[in-house]
Write a protein that holds these residues in place. Sequence first.
Motif, mmCIF file in Angstrom:
data_model
loop_
_atom_site.group_PDB
_atom_site.id
_atom_site.type_symbol
_atom_site.label_atom_id
_atom_site.label_comp_id
_atom_site.label_asym_id
_atom_site.label_seq_id
_atom_site.Cartn_x
_atom_site.Cartn_y
_atom_site.Cartn_z
ATOM 1 N N VAL A 295 -6.976 -7.145 14.125
ATOM 2 C CA VAL A 295 -5.833 -6.567 14.839
ATOM 3 C C VAL A 295 -4.528 -6.862 14.106
ATOM 4 N N MET A 296 -4.309 -8.121 13.769
ATOM 5 C CA MET A 296 -3.058 -8.518 13.113
ATOM 6 C C MET A 296 -2.913 -7.873 11.735
ATOM 7 N N PHE A 297 -3.990 -7.866 10.970
ATOM 8 C CA PHE A 297 -3.895 -7.328 9.622
ATOM 9 C C PHE A 297 -3.700 -5.823 9.648
ATOM 10 N N TYR A 298 -4.428 -5.132 10.512
ATOM 11 C CA TYR A 298 -4.333 -3.673 10.548
ATOM 12 C C TYR A 298 -2.898 -3.230 10.842
ATOM 13 N N TYR A 299 -2.315 -3.792 11.923
ATOM 14 C CA TYR A 299 -0.987 -3.311 12.324
ATOM 15 C C TYR A 299 0.115 -3.795 11.387
ATOM 16 N N SER A 300 -0.003 -5.011 10.871
ATOM 17 C CA SER A 300 1.004 -5.477 9.910
ATOM 18 C C SER A 300 0.886 -4.680 8.610
ATOM 19 N N HIS A 301 -0.327 -4.340 8.224
ATOM 20 C CA HIS A 301 -0.556 -3.570 7.000
ATOM 21 C C HIS A 301 -0.006 -2.155 7.140
ATOM 22 N N ARG A 302 -0.260 -1.543 8.275
ATOM 23 C CA ARG A 302 0.290 -0.197 8.492
ATOM 24 C C ARG A 302 1.807 -0.223 8.532
ATOM 25 N N PHE B 193 9.578 -0.217 4.485
ATOM 26 C CA PHE B 193 9.105 -1.481 3.914
ATOM 27 C C PHE B 193 8.284 -1.311 2.635
ATOM 28 N N TYR B 194 7.686 -0.124 2.460
ATOM 29 C CA TYR B 194 6.724 0.017 1.369
ATOM 30 C C TYR B 194 7.347 -0.228 -0.004
ATOM 31 N N LYS B 195 8.446 0.463 -0.306
ATOM 32 C CA LYS B 195 9.004 0.404 -1.659
ATOM 33 C C LYS B 195 9.478 -0.994 -2.032
ATOM 34 N N LYS B 196 10.100 -1.689 -1.073
ATOM 35 C CA LYS B 196 10.679 -3.006 -1.379
ATOM 36 C C LYS B 196 9.687 -4.151 -1.253
ATOM 37 N N ILE B 197 8.620 -3.950 -0.469
ATOM 38 C CA ILE B 197 7.714 -5.079 -0.191
ATOM 39 C C ILE B 197 6.274 -4.784 -0.640
ATOM 40 N N LYS C 184 4.741 -2.241 -2.119
ATOM 41 C CA LYS C 184 4.429 -1.529 -3.359
ATOM 42 C C LYS C 184 3.934 -2.490 -4.442
ATOM 43 N N LYS C 185 4.410 -3.722 -4.391
ATOM 44 C CA LYS C 185 4.004 -4.721 -5.381
ATOM 45 C C LYS C 185 2.488 -4.893 -5.401
ATOM 46 N N HIS C 186 1.906 -5.005 -4.216
ATOM 47 C CA HIS C 186 0.449 -5.177 -4.130
ATOM 48 C C HIS C 186 -0.281 -3.941 -4.645
ATOM 49 N N HIS C 187 0.333 -2.757 -4.440
ATOM 50 C CA HIS C 187 -0.320 -1.514 -4.830
ATOM 51 C C HIS C 187 -0.065 -1.127 -6.284
ATOM 52 N N GLU C 188 0.524 -2.035 -7.046
ATOM 53 C CA GLU C 188 0.611 -1.793 -8.490
ATOM 54 C C GLU C 188 -0.791 -1.691 -9.081
ATOM 55 N N TRP C 189 -1.735 -2.335 -8.418
ATOM 56 C CA TRP C 189 -3.138 -2.299 -8.848
ATOM 57 C C TRP C 189 -3.867 -1.215 -8.050
ATOM 58 N N THR C 190 -3.942 -0.001 -8.604
ATOM 59 C CA THR C 190 -4.680 1.072 -7.915
ATOM 60 C C THR C 190 -6.190 0.860 -8.047
ATOM 61 N N ALA C 191 -6.585 0.119 -9.075
ATOM 62 C CA ALA C 191 -7.982 -0.322 -9.208
ATOM 63 C C ALA C 191 -7.937 -1.845 -9.143
ATOM 64 N N LEU D 184 -6.896 3.078 -3.990
ATOM 65 C CA LEU D 184 -6.938 4.322 -4.750
ATOM 66 C C LEU D 184 -6.063 5.402 -4.120
ATOM 67 N N LYS D 185 -6.099 5.494 -2.773
ATOM 68 C CA LYS D 185 -5.424 6.598 -2.078
ATOM 69 C C LYS D 185 -4.196 6.186 -1.263
ATOM 70 N N PHE D 186 -4.071 4.898 -0.911
ATOM 71 C CA PHE D 186 -2.897 4.318 -0.234
ATOM 72 C C PHE D 186 -2.807 4.598 1.277
ATOM 73 N N ASN D 187 -3.246 5.779 1.738
ATOM 74 C CA ASN D 187 -2.983 6.148 3.135
ATOM 75 C C ASN D 187 -4.248 6.199 3.991
ATOM 76 N N GLN D 188 -5.285 5.492 3.559
ATOM 77 C CA GLN D 188 -6.534 5.413 4.317
ATOM 78 C C GLN D 188 -7.005 3.958 4.340
ATOM 79 N N CYS D 189 -7.812 3.616 5.351
ATOM 80 C CA CYS D 189 -8.539 2.338 5.362
ATOM 81 C C CYS D 189 -7.604 1.124 5.331
ATOM 82 N N TYR D 190 -6.856 0.920 6.398
ATOM 83 C CA TYR D 190 -5.865 -0.164 6.446
ATOM 84 C C TYR D 190 -6.447 -1.492 6.900
#
Length: 309
Positions: free
Chosen positions: A161-168, A175-179, A181-188, A258-264
Amino acid sequence: MRRTAFILGSGLLLFVAFWNSVTWHLQRFWGASGCFWQAQWERLLVTFEGKEWTLFVIGATYLPALSFWTLNGLLLVVDTTGKPNFISRYRIQVGKNDPVDPVKLRQSIRTVLLNQFLISLPIVVFLYPVLKLWRDPCRRDLPTFHWCLLELAVFTLMEEVMFYYSHRLLHHPMFYKKIHKKHHEWTAPIGVISLYAHPIEHVVSNMLPAMLGPIVMGSHLSSIIVWFSLSLIVTTISHCGYHLPFLPSPEFHDYHHLKFNQCYGVLGVLDHLHGTDTVFKQTKAYERHTLLLGFTPLSESIPDPPKME
């Protein structure tokens, strides 16, 4: 209809019987070794008498960190050398991180170490007095086997519950660009980048979901050590980039990178309820999202469709 009910009922009975058998054997082992572990724990309490805070910090930080770096050390050998060769057959995103970019890797490892020592360690230090408000985490009696199982179930659900909603929330444009996005530098992703995150994300999305359960349950240090270690091992597997035999499937979270907007989420329960896995369910990755019980890579038995030119 009757046949379906019969099959479902028989399956349920078999599952319950199997589960009762497993828990009975585990409980017998737990009971047989319980005196040994209780004696070791009491010996630790004597050694750290008057320094229980130190004992708590050592147990709740260094032992889970040891689990994290032991597993990631093995994975990093594969990521940086490509050896042993057979493991590359299990790579989810073929052709990515083969081998991993050494400059990007060194930068990520520095961030992970900073997060662990400058953020996780101080938070765990202050977790001890918070837990003591409810129950002493270094109390004399170790928890029972069934209580440990109950705690792990509660921890897992609360983390989901906590991870899903905080992740979304971190995927919101605010929040994405400043916070995040760093984690998503790794698309693989690779295993070690499971903790590669902005400090705010590390607190909100990594630390708090894992800590809330033990706080609510007033957990013993032994339960906390097991839970923190399991959490780090599971998140490492989710990010490792390899769908290895007999380990939990990382396809779900790998698809998120890989896709960013699925599977949170972690378990996928809230993704199912909120419909944030609908695209994922239409892919071959979803068909591969299962426990691999053989040695043939699922990417070979369930290959992606050929790309359109």
